[in-house]
Design an enzyme around this catalytic site. Structure first.
Site, PDB file in Angstrom:
ATOM      1  N   ASP A  26       0.832  -1.212   0.000  1.00  0.00           N
ATOM      2  CA  ASP A  26       0.000   0.000   0.000  1.00  0.00           C
ATOM      3  C   ASP A  26       0.868   1.265   0.000  1.00  0.00           C
ATOM      4  O   ASP A  26       1.981   1.254   0.513  1.00  0.00           O
ATOM      5  CB  ASP A  26      -0.913  -0.038   1.245  1.00  0.00           C
ATOM      6  CG  ASP A  26      -2.095   0.898   1.095  1.00  0.00           C
ATOM      7  OD1 ASP A  26      -2.353   1.398  -0.019  1.00  0.00           O
ATOM      8  OD2 ASP A  26      -2.761   1.151   2.116  1.00  0.00           O
ATOM      9  N   ARG A  30       0.188   7.732  -2.646  1.00  0.00           N
ATOM     10  CA  ARG A  30       0.792   8.784  -1.804  1.00  0.00           C
ATOM     11  C   ARG A  30       2.250   9.015  -2.162  1.00  0.00           C
ATOM     12  O   ARG A  30       2.751  10.134  -2.132  1.00  0.00           O
ATOM     13  CB  ARG A  30       0.649   8.419  -0.315  1.00  0.00           C
ATOM     14  CG  ARG A  30      -0.714   8.777   0.230  1.00  0.00           C
ATOM     15  CD  ARG A  30      -1.000   8.091   1.531  1.00  0.00           C
ATOM     16  NE  ARG A  30      -1.372   6.691   1.303  1.00  0.00           N
ATOM     17  CZ  ARG A  30      -1.445   5.784   2.271  1.00  0.00           C
ATOM     18  NH1 ARG A  30      -1.150   6.112   3.513  1.00  0.00           N
ATOM     19  NH2 ARG A  30      -1.810   4.548   1.986  1.00  0.00           N
ATOM     20  N   HIS A  43       2.240   3.548  -9.087  1.00  0.00           N
ATOM     21  CA  HIS A  43       2.011   2.115  -9.335  1.00  0.00           C
ATOM     22  C   HIS A  43       3.195   1.519 -10.101  1.00  0.00           C
ATOM     23  O   HIS A  43       3.572   0.371  -9.882  1.00  0.00           O
ATOM     24  CB  HIS A  43       0.709   1.900 -10.100  1.00  0.00           C
ATOM     25  CG  HIS A  43      -0.500   2.301  -9.307  1.00  0.00           C
ATOM     26  ND1 HIS A  43      -0.706   1.881  -8.012  1.00  0.00           N
ATOM     27  CD2 HIS A  43      -1.552   3.108  -9.608  1.00  0.00           C
ATOM     28  CE1 HIS A  43      -1.834   2.403  -7.555  1.00  0.00           C
ATOM     29  NE2 HIS A  43      -2.369   3.149  -8.508  1.00  0.00           N
ATOM     30  N   LEU A 137      10.314 -20.695  -4.872  1.00  0.00           N
ATOM     31  CA  LEU A 137       9.417 -19.746  -4.181  1.00  0.00           C
ATOM     32  C   LEU A 137       8.046 -19.849  -4.824  1.00  0.00           C
ATOM     33  O   LEU A 137       7.929 -19.829  -6.052  1.00  0.00           O
ATOM     34  CB  LEU A 137       9.932 -18.306  -4.344  1.00  0.00           C
ATOM     35  CG  LEU A 137       8.999 -17.200  -3.831  1.00  0.00           C
ATOM     36  CD1 LEU A 137       9.067 -17.110  -2.300  1.00  0.00           C
ATOM     37  CD2 LEU A 137       9.343 -15.839  -4.419  1.00  0.00           C
ATOM     38  N   SER A 198      -8.155  -4.660   5.315  1.00  0.00           N
ATOM     39  CA  SER A 198      -8.724  -4.395   3.983  1.00  0.00           C
ATOM     40  C   SER A 198      -9.084  -5.674   3.208  1.00  0.00           C
ATOM     41  O   SER A 198      -8.753  -5.810   2.024  1.00  0.00           O
ATOM     42  CB  SER A 198      -7.774  -3.509   3.149  1.00  0.00           C
ATOM     43  OG  SER A 198      -7.543  -2.288   3.790  1.00  0.00           O
TER      44      SER A 198
HETATM   45  C1  IPE Z   1      -5.448  -2.623   0.002  1.00  0.00           C
HETATM   46  O1  IPE Z   1      -5.118  -1.308  -0.232  1.00  0.00           O
HETATM   47  C2  IPE Z   1      -5.531  -3.376  -1.292  1.00  0.00           C
HETATM   48  C3  IPE Z   1      -4.251  -3.586  -1.969  1.00  0.00           C
HETATM   49  C4  IPE Z   1      -3.067  -3.249  -1.534  1.00  0.00           C
HETATM   50  C5  IPE Z   1      -4.364  -4.266  -3.231  1.00  0.00           C
HETATM   51  P1  IPE Z   1      -6.244  -0.184  -0.413  1.00  0.00           P
HETATM   52  O2  IPE Z   1      -5.517   1.101  -0.555  1.00  0.00           O
HETATM   53  O3  IPE Z   1      -7.167  -0.572  -1.500  1.00  0.00           O
HETATM   54  O4  IPE Z   1      -7.037  -0.290   0.956  1.00  0.00           O
HETATM   55  P2  IPE Z   1      -7.816   0.809   1.812  1.00  0.00           P
HETATM   56  O5  IPE Z   1      -8.820   1.445   0.894  1.00  0.00           O
HETATM   57  O6  IPE Z   1      -6.795   1.794   2.294  1.00  0.00           O
HETATM   58  O7  IPE Z   1      -8.421   0.050   2.947  1.00  0.00           O
HETATM   59  C1  IPE Z   2      -1.543   0.331  -3.362  1.00  0.00           C
HETATM   60  O1  IPE Z   2      -1.385   1.696  -3.452  1.00  0.00           O
HETATM   61  C2  IPE Z   2      -1.882  -0.297  -4.687  1.00  0.00           C
HETATM   62  C3  IPE Z   2      -3.276  -0.770  -4.797  1.00  0.00           C
HETATM   63  C4  IPE Z   2      -4.199  -0.677  -3.878  1.00  0.00           C
HETATM   64  C5  IPE Z   2      -3.662  -1.395  -6.029  1.00  0.00           C
HETATM   65  P1  IPE Z   2      -2.616   2.701  -3.387  1.00  0.00           P
HETATM   66  O2  IPE Z   2      -3.049   2.992  -4.784  1.00  0.00           O
HETATM   67  O3  IPE Z   2      -3.679   2.217  -2.483  1.00  0.00           O
HETATM   68  O4  IPE Z   2      -1.901   3.970  -2.771  1.00  0.00           O
HETATM   69  P2  IPE Z   2      -2.477   4.979  -1.691  1.00  0.00           P
HETATM   70  O5  IPE Z   2      -2.964   4.159  -0.550  1.00  0.00           O
HETATM   71  O6  IPE Z   2      -3.595   5.733  -2.366  1.00  0.00           O
HETATM   72  O7  IPE Z   2      -1.317   5.839  -1.332  1.00  0.00           O
HETATM   73 MG    MG Z   3      -4.083   2.431  -0.512  1.00  0.00          MG
END
Ligand code: IPE
Ligand code: IPE
Ligand code: MG
Length: 249
Positions: A26, A30, A43, A137, A198
């Site tokens: 995650d 940001r 990403h 792995l 999540s």
């Molecule tokens: C959790 O992250 C899902 C993945 C990393 C794929 P999110 O960014 O979607 O989760 P929330 O919305 O903060 O709970």
């Molecule tokens: C994690 O990063 C990737 C996925 C959930 C697919 P985010 O896209 O959730 O990044 P933040 O949480 O908005 O920073």
């Molecule tokens: Mg996120």
């Protein structure tokens, strides 16, 4: 101790490193926003980082790595972002498959393929088929994965298979999940400082150790991964029982 090159040698990892590590990757958005970049760039940086973490997992001797790449709730993001995330998975398969295969990585998919574009479904199937006999792995990619959705689908299949109520055990349910045949995760890591699960591995994570770090996923490097493994090694897992006698007070 300092070596001739002036660096401190790395301590070997303890012997009890986790067998199965799962990661909620995650903070990509940001990471990009903090640099004035579009979320997509986050990403992409996150995907680059995944390459490094997979290699580190092989190096450290982790046997199963499960990564949360796209949740069933992530479909609620804007269409352009969903498209970018689907595209990234496709790129990873295109660019990395041969090398992962050569390194002995077995790819698996946790989640429903149906909702993915047909071309992507074919690539996922091909990657699974190509790597099925690798055993260095196991890399589970949770994509279009949701813990609740997984349990609902398992219950439906159990009913469709005609199992009587008395045949339903924890083992039976485990065997109907995407992770059938694999041990539960020992350690679940979440980056970016969020303290929630999540919808990830709700059943399998019952007794996992949790590790949260404020580091955003694209910055979660080999050293951070090592730190998480060492932290895990220092914990005492009790599974609801008491501590072993020698450490009990
Ligand atoms: C959790 O992250 C899902 C993945 C990393 C794929 P999110 O960014 O979607 O989760 P929330 O919305 O903060 O709970
Ligand atoms: C994690 O990063 C990737 C996925 C959930 C697919 P985010 O896209 O959730 O990044 P933040 O949480 O908005 O920073
Ligand atoms: Mg996120």
């Amino acid at each position: 101790m300092v070596t001739e090159t002036g660096t401190t040698p790395e301590q070997p990892l303890p012997h009890n490193i986790p067998h199965h590590v799962a990661i909620i990757m995650d903070g990509n958005g940001r990471w990009a926003e903090a640099r004035g970049l579009p979320r997509r760039a986050g990403h992409e940086a996150g995907t680059e980082n995944l390459r490094r973490v997979i290699r580190a997992a092989v190096e450290f001797g982790v046997k199963i790595l499960t990564i949360y790449a796209f949740s069933t709730e992530n479909w609620n993001r804007p269409r352009w972002e969903v498209r970018a995330l689907l595209h990234i998975l496709e790129n990873v398969i295109d660019r990395e498959l041969d090398e992962l295969n050569a390194e002995g990585v077995q790819l698996r998919h946790l989640g429903e393929p149906d909702r993915l574009p047909v071309k992507l479904q074919q690539k996922v199937r091909h990657a699974i088929e190509l790597t099925r006999n690798n055993d260095r792995l196991i890399l589970n990619i949770a994509f279009n994965y949701g813990g609740r959705d997984e349990i609902v689908r398992a219950v439906r299949r159990i009913i469709a298979d005609g199992l009587p109520p008395e045949a339903i055990t924890e083992d039976v349910i485990s065997r109907y999940l995407y992770t059938a045949g694999l041990p539960d995760p020992d350690l679940i890591i979440r980056t970016s400082g969020e303290l929630r699960i999540s919808n990830f591995l709700l059943w399998q994570g019952a007794y996992a150790e949790y590790y949260a770090t404020p580091t955003l996923w694209p910055d979660f490097d080999r050293e951070e991964f090592r730190k998480a493994l060492i932290d895990y090694c220092q914990r005492e897992r009790r599974f609801g029982a008491l501590a072993p006698p020698e450490s009990a007070s």
